[in-house]
Design a protein around this motif. Structure first.
Motif, PDB file in Angstrom:
ATOM      1  N   TYR A  81       0.804  -1.219   0.000  1.00 20.85           N
ATOM      2  CA  TYR A  81       0.000   0.000   0.000  1.00 20.85           C
ATOM      3  C   TYR A  81       0.841   1.276   0.000  1.00 20.85           C
ATOM      4  N   ALA A  82       2.132   1.173   0.015  1.00 20.21           N
ATOM      5  CA  ALA A  82       2.983   2.357   0.074  1.00 20.21           C
ATOM      6  C   ALA A  82       4.308   2.083  -0.613  1.00 20.21           C
ATOM      7  N   SER A 409      13.281  -7.697  20.655  1.00 18.32           N
ATOM      8  CA  SER A 409      13.785  -7.180  19.392  1.00 18.32           C
ATOM      9  C   SER A 409      12.617  -6.643  18.580  1.00 18.32           C
ATOM     10  N   LEU A 410      12.935  -5.778  17.638  1.00 14.65           N
ATOM     11  CA  LEU A 410      11.912  -5.246  16.743  1.00 14.65           C
ATOM     12  C   LEU A 410      11.278  -6.361  15.930  1.00 14.65           C
ATOM     13  N   ALA A 411      12.053  -7.357  15.534  1.00 17.96           N
ATOM     14  CA  ALA A 411      11.510  -8.463  14.746  1.00 17.96           C
ATOM     15  C   ALA A 411      10.403  -9.185  15.499  1.00 17.96           C
ATOM     16  N   GLU A 412      10.613  -9.454  16.792  1.00 15.88           N
ATOM     17  CA  GLU A 412       9.588 -10.125  17.593  1.00 15.88           C
ATOM     18  C   GLU A 412       8.338  -9.260  17.714  1.00 15.88           C
ATOM     19  N   ALA A 413       8.511  -7.957  17.886  1.00 13.90           N
ATOM     20  CA  ALA A 413       7.369  -7.053  18.022  1.00 13.90           C
ATOM     21  C   ALA A 413       6.542  -7.021  16.744  1.00 13.90           C
ATOM     22  N   VAL A 414       7.198  -7.052  15.595  1.00 12.68           N
ATOM     23  CA  VAL A 414       6.483  -7.022  14.315  1.00 12.68           C
ATOM     24  C   VAL A 414       5.627  -8.269  14.155  1.00 12.68           C
ATOM     25  N   LEU A 427      -6.651  -0.382  12.976  1.00  8.60           N
ATOM     26  CA  LEU A 427      -5.737   0.383  12.123  1.00  8.60           C
ATOM     27  C   LEU A 427      -5.956   0.117  10.645  1.00  8.60           C
ATOM     28  N   GLY A 428      -6.417  -1.073  10.304  1.00  7.61           N
ATOM     29  CA  GLY A 428      -6.684  -1.396   8.919  1.00  7.61           C
ATOM     30  C   GLY A 428      -5.513  -2.083   8.236  1.00  7.61           C
ATOM     31  N   ASP A 433       0.196  -3.541   7.051  1.00  6.71           N
ATOM     32  CA  ASP A 433       1.194  -3.940   6.067  1.00  6.71           C
ATOM     33  C   ASP A 433       2.333  -2.932   5.983  1.00  6.71           C
ATOM     34  N   THR A 434       2.002  -1.642   6.014  1.00  6.44           N
ATOM     35  CA  THR A 434       3.041  -0.618   5.849  1.00  6.44           C
ATOM     36  C   THR A 434       3.951  -0.545   7.063  1.00  6.44           C
ATOM     37  N   VAL A 435       3.368  -0.636   8.249  1.00  2.66           N
ATOM     38  CA  VAL A 435       4.198  -0.649   9.453  1.00  2.66           C
ATOM     39  C   VAL A 435       5.142  -1.846   9.422  1.00  2.66           C
ATOM     40  N   ALA A 436       4.628  -3.022   9.117  1.00  2.00           N
ATOM     41  CA  ALA A 436       5.485  -4.216   9.076  1.00  2.00           C
ATOM     42  C   ALA A 436       6.562  -4.094   8.004  1.00  2.00           C
TER      43      ALA A 436
END
Length: 462
Positions: A81-82, A409-414, A427-428, A433-436
């Protein structure tokens, strides 16, 4: 589907802008900075002279949607989407927040709402998402008051190395005295801009300071993060120094947090106090808190969004590295602040401690409100409060009490973020998708980098 802007909307905005532009010109303002915050937490800007403010208010200022896919170093990733060169958005300045900037003579500021060319809110506009979540709570008869703590470090000099500008003991008066003129100018500039400061003080690390502002509506609280940061940045530069709000400034040092405080209200009553629940929480207040606590692992992808965030988010550093809550427990990720006896009906609030200022404050507000709203609606209840540092417990004790470590870690949070149904609905798919995509882009950017390299490359981006 959100309703598009109408002709009457545009006419109203144009009239408001004409009045504002005349006032700005009379006050010697030559430019209006119109800002938004991207997925990586960087504040981006387009600016117009007052003579163009009417056009900007009615029809917006052009800006590419590609900024949603920017990484912190200005490189660009591409998601569903971005990303990419095609398309256009319009930035509409919110003239209700228009502020003459005391620290930047000749300039004013307004936060932007982003719409597509058909006048429909952009699905990746975090400010619109925060507003929508506040409205959803209002639909259930509740409002939220919110405020951020803003921590920053001051470097003596303009180079890329960090040289602490303030010396002396942590929280010591010597640090205030050493930069008294600078801190006074920060306070006077904020006051001139109508920002209600509750306190300012030296923090733990050398050269580190914190300012806390009064609670306001959730979107306004996020707006204040942008305004306060840019005011501090401008005042710091005028004093020949450099400010950073990065989650980690020195690899072995204490990082900058961006803790967010929230209280839930109905009909003028603070639902975080005066109830039958733990420490006076009402059922809705407890559910709101439990909803946030339950979603903390996923919320970190929004609230601790940088690789450097996880150099800060470590146990026994008051960063809130464990998913637990407690009254006045600064090692719990969710701290209940009851306030003193006699003021609890006004002062009681929740503090989310595990977040930092690399976050897009609007996106963080939207996600936290969604988590709290779900918890209150589902009637969730909190586990037993934690009254010690969880890091001092053995693993078996933590297991029995249901205390888990937050993602390391950021990977685990994603991974947690992508799997979370409540945040996904709120959030939709475009935002998820864009945040990840952006987070994985940053992970790739810093793959194999040492802590020192991560800090050096991100220190001056925030």
């Amino acid at each position: 589907m959100p309703e598009p802007l109408t002709d009457s909307d545009r006419a109203r905005r144009a009239e408001q802008a004409r009045t504002a532009a005349a006032r700005l010109t009379a006050d010697g303002v030559d430019g209006v900075a119109v800002t938004w915050v991207d997925t990586s937490g960087i504040t981006r800007v387009k600016a117009v002279p007052p003579a163009r403010l009417e056009q900007a208010a009615a029809w917006g200022v052009g800006a590419s949607p590609v900024f949603d896919a920017f990484l912190l170093d200005d490189s660009i990733v591409s998601g569903r989407y971005a990303g990419g060169p095609v398309g256009d958005l319009r930035l509409y300045p919110d003239l209700g927040r228009l502020t003459r900037l005391a620290a930047l003579p000749g300039w004013a500021w307004a936060p932007a709402d982003r719409y597509d060319q058909d006048g429909v809110p952009h699905p990746l506009d975090a400010r619109a998402l925060a507003r929508r979540e506040a409205e959803r709570l209002a639909g259930s008869g509740c409002t939220v008051r919110a405020a951020f703590e803003i921590e920053w470090c001051v470097s003596a000099g303009t180079g890329d190395d960090f040289v602490p500008a303030g010396q002396g003991p942590a929280y010591g008066m010597a640090r205030l005295t050493g930069l008294a003129g600078y801190l006074r100018e920060v306070l006077t500039a904020l006051a001139a801009q109508g920002v209600a400061v509750e306190q300012v003080h030296p923090e733990y690390a050398a050269g580190q300071y914190e300012v806390s502002t009064a609670a306001t509506d959730p979107v306004g609280a996020a707006d204040l993060v942008v305004l306060v940061r840019e005011t501090v940045r401008a005042v710091t530069a005028r004093h020949g120094m450099r400010a950073t709000f990065a989650p980690k400034v020195l690899a072995g040092g204490v990082g900058n947090g961006g803790h967010v405080h929230l209280s839930l209200w109905r009909d003028g009553v603070n639902l975080m106090s005066g109830g039958p629940g733990p420490y006076g929480l009402t059922p809705d207040g407890e559910g709101f808190a439990a909803g946030i606590l339950e979603r903390l692992p996923a919320l970190l992808a929004v609230g601790a969004p940088a690789v450097a965030s996880y150099l800060r988010l470590v146990p026994s550093h008051w960063a809130g590295a464990f998913a637990c809550w407690g009254r006045e427990n600064r090692e719990a990720a969710l701290r209940l602040v009851t306030g003193s006896a006699g003021e609890r009906s006004r002062a009681a609030n929740l503090e989310v401690k595990c977040v930092d200022l690399a976050a897009n404050p609007y996106l963080l507000v939207a996600a936290v409100l969604a988590a709290g709203r779900h918890g209150a609606g589902a009637g969730l209840r909190l586990p037993e409060p934690v009254e010690t540092d969880p890091a001092g417990m053995d693993e078996e004790t933590r297991r029995k009490q249901g205390i888990t470590a937050l993602p390391g870690s950021l990977a685990e949070a994603v991974v947690a973020f992508e799997a979370d149904p409540v945040l996904g609905e709120a959030l939709g798919p475009e935002v998820v998708d864009t945040v990840a995509t952006v987070r994985r882009g940053e992970l790739a950017l810093f793959e194999g980098a040492s802590a020192e390299e991560v800090v050096a490359r991100s220190r001056w981006r925030y």
